[in-house]
Design an enzyme around this catalytic site. Structure first.
Site, PDB file in Angstrom:
ATOM      1  N   GLU A  88      -3.168 -43.370 -26.139  1.00 25.39           N
ATOM      2  CA  GLU A  88      -3.576 -42.398 -27.178  1.00 25.39           C
ATOM      3  C   GLU A  88      -4.399 -43.093 -28.277  1.00 25.39           C
ATOM      4  O   GLU A  88      -4.349 -42.725 -29.448  1.00 25.39           O
ATOM      5  CB  GLU A  88      -2.368 -41.638 -27.725  1.00 25.39           C
ATOM      6  CG  GLU A  88      -1.671 -40.876 -26.595  1.00 25.39           C
ATOM      7  CD  GLU A  88      -0.873 -39.679 -27.024  1.00 25.39           C
ATOM      8  OE1 GLU A  88      -1.151 -39.113 -28.087  1.00 25.39           O
ATOM      9  OE2 GLU A  88       0.019 -39.285 -26.244  1.00 25.39           O
ATOM     10  N   PRO A 133     -12.179 -44.995 -15.364  1.00 27.52           N
ATOM     11  CA  PRO A 133     -12.346 -46.444 -15.204  1.00 27.52           C
ATOM     12  C   PRO A 133     -13.372 -47.024 -16.192  1.00 27.52           C
ATOM     13  O   PRO A 133     -13.180 -48.105 -16.726  1.00 27.52           O
ATOM     14  CB  PRO A 133     -12.822 -46.587 -13.749  1.00 27.52           C
ATOM     15  CG  PRO A 133     -12.247 -45.397 -13.055  1.00 27.52           C
ATOM     16  CD  PRO A 133     -12.237 -44.292 -14.068  1.00 27.52           C
ATOM     17  N   GLY A 151      18.218 -64.322 -29.227  1.00 26.89           N
ATOM     18  CA  GLY A 151      18.021 -65.676 -28.708  1.00 26.89           C
ATOM     19  C   GLY A 151      17.769 -65.639 -27.205  1.00 26.89           C
ATOM     20  O   GLY A 151      17.133 -64.707 -26.694  1.00 26.89           O
ATOM     21  N   ILE A 201      -3.307 -41.840 -15.773  1.00 21.83           N
ATOM     22  CA  ILE A 201      -2.925 -40.516 -16.277  1.00 21.83           C
ATOM     23  C   ILE A 201      -1.401 -40.368 -16.211  1.00 21.83           C
ATOM     24  O   ILE A 201      -0.810 -40.317 -15.127  1.00 21.83           O
ATOM     25  CB  ILE A 201      -3.653 -39.405 -15.488  1.00 21.83           C
ATOM     26  CG1 ILE A 201      -5.180 -39.636 -15.529  1.00 21.83           C
ATOM     27  CG2 ILE A 201      -3.277 -38.029 -16.021  1.00 21.83           C
ATOM     28  CD1 ILE A 201      -5.785 -39.771 -16.919  1.00 21.83           C
ATOM     29  N   LEU A 213      -8.209 -37.637 -19.565  1.00 17.16           N
ATOM     30  CA  LEU A 213      -9.408 -37.995 -20.335  1.00 17.16           C
ATOM     31  C   LEU A 213      -9.955 -39.342 -19.846  1.00 17.16           C
ATOM     32  O   LEU A 213     -11.125 -39.466 -19.480  1.00 17.16           O
ATOM     33  CB  LEU A 213      -9.042 -38.061 -21.833  1.00 17.16           C
ATOM     34  CG  LEU A 213     -10.120 -38.578 -22.784  1.00 17.16           C
ATOM     35  CD1 LEU A 213     -11.331 -37.650 -22.801  1.00 17.16           C
ATOM     36  CD2 LEU A 213      -9.560 -38.690 -24.222  1.00 17.16           C
ATOM     37  N   GLY A 273     -12.652 -45.728 -21.489  1.00 15.66           N
ATOM     38  CA  GLY A 273     -11.318 -45.884 -22.069  1.00 15.66           C
ATOM     39  C   GLY A 273     -11.383 -45.555 -23.544  1.00 15.66           C
ATOM     40  O   GLY A 273     -11.325 -44.382 -23.933  1.00 15.66           O
ATOM     41  N   SER A 274     -11.584 -46.587 -24.381  1.00 12.38           N
ATOM     42  CA  SER A 274     -11.722 -46.335 -25.828  1.00 12.38           C
ATOM     43  C   SER A 274     -12.942 -45.458 -26.109  1.00 12.38           C
ATOM     44  O   SER A 274     -12.917 -44.607 -26.999  1.00 12.38           O
ATOM     45  CB  SER A 274     -11.865 -47.667 -26.567  1.00 12.38           C
ATOM     46  OG  SER A 274     -10.643 -48.350 -26.556  1.00 12.38           O
ATOM     47  N   PHE A 285      -2.658 -34.974 -19.167  1.00 14.03           N
ATOM     48  CA  PHE A 285      -3.901 -34.999 -19.941  1.00 14.03           C
ATOM     49  C   PHE A 285      -4.843 -35.997 -19.286  1.00 14.03           C
ATOM     50  O   PHE A 285      -4.533 -37.193 -19.227  1.00 14.03           O
ATOM     51  CB  PHE A 285      -3.550 -35.430 -21.363  1.00 14.03           C
ATOM     52  CG  PHE A 285      -4.666 -35.490 -22.359  1.00 14.03           C
ATOM     53  CD1 PHE A 285      -5.205 -34.328 -22.899  1.00 14.03           C
ATOM     54  CD2 PHE A 285      -5.134 -36.709 -22.816  1.00 14.03           C
ATOM     55  CE1 PHE A 285      -6.204 -34.389 -23.876  1.00 14.03           C
ATOM     56  CE2 PHE A 285      -6.132 -36.789 -23.791  1.00 14.03           C
ATOM     57  CZ  PHE A 285      -6.663 -35.618 -24.318  1.00 14.03           C
ATOM     58  N   THR A 309      -6.141 -47.242 -28.898  1.00 14.35           N
ATOM     59  CA  THR A 309      -5.630 -48.574 -29.254  1.00 14.35           C
ATOM     60  C   THR A 309      -5.574 -48.726 -30.780  1.00 14.35           C
ATOM     61  O   THR A 309      -6.196 -47.951 -31.514  1.00 14.35           O
ATOM     62  CB  THR A 309      -6.574 -49.672 -28.718  1.00 14.35           C
ATOM     63  OG1 THR A 309      -7.860 -49.477 -29.337  1.00 14.35           O
ATOM     64  CG2 THR A 309      -6.720 -49.628 -27.208  1.00 14.35           C
TER      65      THR A 309
HETATM   66  N1  CAA Z   1     -10.955 -33.754 -34.497  1.00 13.58           N
HETATM   67  C1  CAA Z   1     -11.953 -32.885 -34.223  1.00 13.58           C
HETATM   68  N2  CAA Z   1     -13.206 -33.295 -33.923  1.00 13.58           N
HETATM   69  C2  CAA Z   1     -13.433 -34.608 -33.875  1.00 13.58           C
HETATM   70  C3  CAA Z   1     -12.439 -35.570 -34.137  1.00 13.58           C
HETATM   71  C4  CAA Z   1     -11.146 -35.097 -34.465  1.00 13.58           C
HETATM   72  N3  CAA Z   1     -10.161 -35.946 -34.710  1.00 13.58           N
HETATM   73  N4  CAA Z   1     -12.948 -36.803 -34.011  1.00 13.58           N
HETATM   74  C5  CAA Z   1     -14.252 -36.633 -33.690  1.00 13.58           C
HETATM   75  N5  CAA Z   1     -14.533 -35.311 -33.607  1.00 13.58           N
HETATM   76  C6  CAA Z   1     -15.844 -34.722 -33.331  1.00 13.58           C
HETATM   77  C7  CAA Z   1     -16.819 -35.255 -34.368  1.00 13.58           C
HETATM   78  O1  CAA Z   1     -16.794 -34.446 -35.519  1.00 13.58           O
HETATM   79  C8  CAA Z   1     -18.140 -35.201 -33.645  1.00 13.58           C
HETATM   80  O2  CAA Z   1     -18.653 -33.910 -33.664  1.00 13.58           O
HETATM   81  P1  CAA Z   1     -19.965 -33.579 -34.591  1.00 13.58           P
HETATM   82  O3  CAA Z   1     -21.019 -34.518 -34.106  1.00 13.58           O
HETATM   83  O4  CAA Z   1     -20.230 -32.146 -34.296  1.00 13.58           O
HETATM   84  O5  CAA Z   1     -19.552 -33.857 -35.985  1.00 13.58           O
HETATM   85  C9  CAA Z   1     -17.756 -35.483 -32.199  1.00 13.58           C
HETATM   86  O6  CAA Z   1     -16.351 -35.176 -32.090  1.00 13.58           O
HETATM   87  C10 CAA Z   1     -17.996 -36.918 -31.822  1.00 13.58           C
HETATM   88  O7  CAA Z   1     -17.272 -37.743 -32.695  1.00 13.58           O
HETATM   89  P2  CAA Z   1     -17.643 -39.268 -32.921  1.00 13.58           P
HETATM   90  O8  CAA Z   1     -19.094 -39.390 -33.235  1.00 13.58           O
HETATM   91  O9  CAA Z   1     -16.684 -39.832 -33.925  1.00 13.58           O
HETATM   92  O10 CAA Z   1     -17.395 -39.860 -31.469  1.00 13.58           O
HETATM   93  P3  CAA Z   1     -17.348 -41.342 -30.928  1.00 13.58           P
HETATM   94  O11 CAA Z   1     -17.917 -41.352 -29.567  1.00 13.58           O
HETATM   95  O12 CAA Z   1     -17.908 -42.270 -31.940  1.00 13.58           O
HETATM   96  O13 CAA Z   1     -15.762 -41.627 -30.695  1.00 13.58           O
HETATM   97  C11 CAA Z   1     -13.496 -42.206 -31.124  1.00 13.58           C
HETATM   98  C12 CAA Z   1     -14.774 -41.444 -31.550  1.00 13.58           C
HETATM   99  C13 CAA Z   1     -12.585 -42.012 -32.305  1.00 13.58           C
HETATM  100  C14 CAA Z   1     -13.711 -43.667 -30.876  1.00 13.58           C
HETATM  101  C15 CAA Z   1     -12.901 -41.559 -29.834  1.00 13.58           C
HETATM  102  O14 CAA Z   1     -13.696 -41.811 -28.715  1.00 13.58           O
HETATM  103  C16 CAA Z   1     -11.492 -42.026 -29.563  1.00 13.58           C
HETATM  104  O15 CAA Z   1     -10.513 -41.544 -30.184  1.00 13.58           O
HETATM  105  N6  CAA Z   1     -11.320 -42.954 -28.608  1.00 13.58           N
HETATM  106  C17 CAA Z   1     -10.012 -43.331 -28.126  1.00 13.58           C
HETATM  107  C18 CAA Z   1      -9.695 -42.510 -26.933  1.00 13.58           C
HETATM  108  C19 CAA Z   1      -8.246 -42.318 -26.750  1.00 13.58           C
HETATM  109  O16 CAA Z   1      -7.455 -42.142 -27.670  1.00 13.58           O
HETATM  110  N7  CAA Z   1      -7.871 -42.326 -25.501  1.00 13.58           N
HETATM  111  C20 CAA Z   1      -6.531 -42.083 -25.162  1.00 13.58           C
HETATM  112  C21 CAA Z   1      -6.482 -41.384 -23.873  1.00 13.58           C
HETATM  113  S1  CAA Z   1      -5.172 -40.310 -23.755  1.00 13.58           S
HETATM  114  C22 CAA Z   1      -3.863 -41.188 -23.309  1.00 13.58           C
HETATM  115  O17 CAA Z   1      -3.688 -42.325 -23.594  1.00 13.58           O
HETATM  116  C23 CAA Z   1      -2.990 -40.309 -22.620  1.00 13.58           C
HETATM  117  C24 CAA Z   1      -1.983 -40.755 -21.705  1.00 13.58           C
HETATM  118  O18 CAA Z   1      -1.953 -40.411 -20.530  1.00 13.58           O
HETATM  119  C25 CAA Z   1      -0.832 -41.427 -22.333  1.00 13.58           C
END
Ligand code: CAA
Length: 386
Positions: A363, A127, A339, A156, A124, A130-131, A122, A365
């Site tokens: 996934e 650099p 310990g 990744i 996503l 991230g969040s 996956f 923080t």
């Molecule tokens: N399900 C479906 N749609 C969603 C959703 C969800 N859970 N969360 C948000 N959306 C949609 C929203 O409805 C919105 O759409 P609309 O405007 O049409 O309503 C759109 O997505 C944007 O949402 P936000 O305005 O909430 O977006 P944001 O920029 O404020 O960010 C966030 C939200 C929750 C912070 C998100 O960026 C996030 O989860 N960040 C963390 C990223 C993450 O988990 N990264 C992990 C990487 S993967 C990994 O770690 C894998 C690995 O290799 C181990």
């Protein structure tokens, strides 16, 4: 469709035996060699572990999320690198295809993912994204029947082994946030795709993370998942589900650590009796047991709601926040009960202490989960739902 109770119990017992007889004896070797032996990967394939969540019509076991969580709870009782070997095929690497793929995409890929012939990953994180995943900069520019991808993905999981990546890239340069992103499946063999060297990490040896670089990588338009602009929704939907999976893993590890600390405390004697009989040690065991049990209950409640098609964004974030923080506390207590020995690499708790640290980071923080919970609660308040 859910398994009948006998088949479900058999599956759980088979995985438990695999964990105790195959994985646990290899933990130190996997940590030292930083790789899972090929024959163990073959056993995982034979057990169907790569296809837990892939629908039966495509050769997987088609488990519900509750059943998947029960399997992952068992896998938690060994080094998390074993789970990671097939974890991306079960979760974040494949679910974009399962949820948003069209009939051709599913037919072309899912059977090979289910068998483990194709490993998925996956992509996503970047650099600078991230969040704030919605700010991803990797570009996908349409050129005839292709998109041309340029950019870099970071940290990744399983990228070194992956044959297929679910990639979130910006198809709309004029729209900077989440709405400009689209999702693609990209084959590793695509010219212009290169994989960086595995990073040296704090823990989870045997599971690698690498950069994935795209330089004029031409990806057929038929590889897009969903519509243009739906990439963020794909990513978030995959992560809602994945956050329960990581929570189940955290609880499984907590349960292993409770066993480790209890066995050690029952044998180790100080002041003339087993340290388990000292009340301050008992308190650490009791708190850890209770917290792991609470985590198990939280996971099972959440996955049942997911399977019942309830909206679970709030619960997935709350569960990941709580369970991953909880396993951090339990791992810390496990070292404390051991310990000085708990600081020595001969003991599994030293390794688990390092292994679990990432669970609070990837996934999403803990702070991102808190933000999601906070936002969802506000939304519910506005809608009069709370
Ligand atoms: N399900 C479906 N749609 C969603 C959703 C969800 N859970 N969360 C948000 N959306 C949609 C929203 O409805 C919105 O759409 P609309 O405007 O049409 O309503 C759109 O997505 C944007 O949402 P936000 O305005 O909430 O977006 P944001 O920029 O404020 O960010 C966030 C939200 C929750 C912070 C998100 O960026 C996030 O989860 N960040 C963390 C990223 C993450 O988990 N990264 C992990 C990487 S993967 C990994 O770690 C894998 C690995 O290799 C181990």
């Amino acid at each position: 469709m859910a398994l009948d109770p006998d088949t479900r119990q058999q599956l759980i017992e088979t995985v438990r035996r695999f964990v105790t007889e195959v994985c646990q004896p290899l933990e130190a070797q996997v940590a030292a060699e930083d790789r899972i032996p090929d024959e163990v990967v073959e056993q995982m394939k034979a057990l169907g572990l790569f296809g837990l969540s892939i629908p039966e019509e495509f050769g997987g076991l088609g488990l519900t999320l509750e059943e998947e969580a029960l399997v992952i709870l068992e896998m938690g009782r060994t080094s998390p690198a074993f789970r990671s070997t097939f974890g991306t095929n079960v979760g974040i690497g494949s679910q974009g295809l399962v949820m948003f793929g069209n009939a051709d995409q599913k037919r072309d890929w899912l059977p090979k993912i289910a068998s483990g012939e194709v490993v998925t990953s996956f992509a996503l994180t970047e650099p600078e994204a991230g969040s704030d995943a919605g700010s991803a900069r990797t570009k996908a520019v349409r050129d005839g029947n292709h998109y041309v991808l340029n950019g870099a993905k970071r940290f990744i999981t399983n990228a070194d082994k992956a044959h297929l990546f679910t990639v979130m890239a910006r198809t709309d340069a004029a729209t900077p946030g989440p709405k400009g992103l689209s999702a693609f499946v990209v084959e590793r063999s695509t010219p212009g795709v290169t994989i960086g060297k595995p990073e040296k990490k704090m823990g989870q040896q045997g599971a690698n993370v690498c950069d994935v670089i795209f330089e004029d990588a031409r990806v057929p338009i038929t590889n897009r998942l969903g519509e243009e602009g739906e990439g963020f929704k794909v990513a978030m939907s995959v992560l809602d589900r994945g956050r329960f999976h990581i929570s189940a893993l955290s609880v499984g590890i907590s349960e292993r650590l409770v066993s480790e600390m209890t066995r050690y405390a029952s044998e180790r004697k100080q002041f003339g009796k087993p340290i388990a009989e000292h009340q301050l040690v008992m308190a650490m065991m009791a708190d850890s047991y209770a917290e792991a049990a609470a985590g198990r209950a939280m996971v099972l409640d959440g996955v049942r709601k997911y399977d019942a098609k309830e909206k679970v964004t709030l619960l997935a974030a709350a569960t990941k926040m709580w369970c991953t923080e909880m396993v951090g506390r339990v791992a810390d207590r496990a070292v404390q009960v051991f310990g000085g020995s708990g600081y020595i690499a001969d003991y599994a708790v030293e390794r688990f202490y390092r292994d679990v640290r990432i669970l609070r980071l990837y996934e999403g923080t803990t702070q991102i989960q808190q933000m999601v919970v906070g936002r969802e609660l506000q939304r519910m308040a506005k809608a009069g739902e709370i």
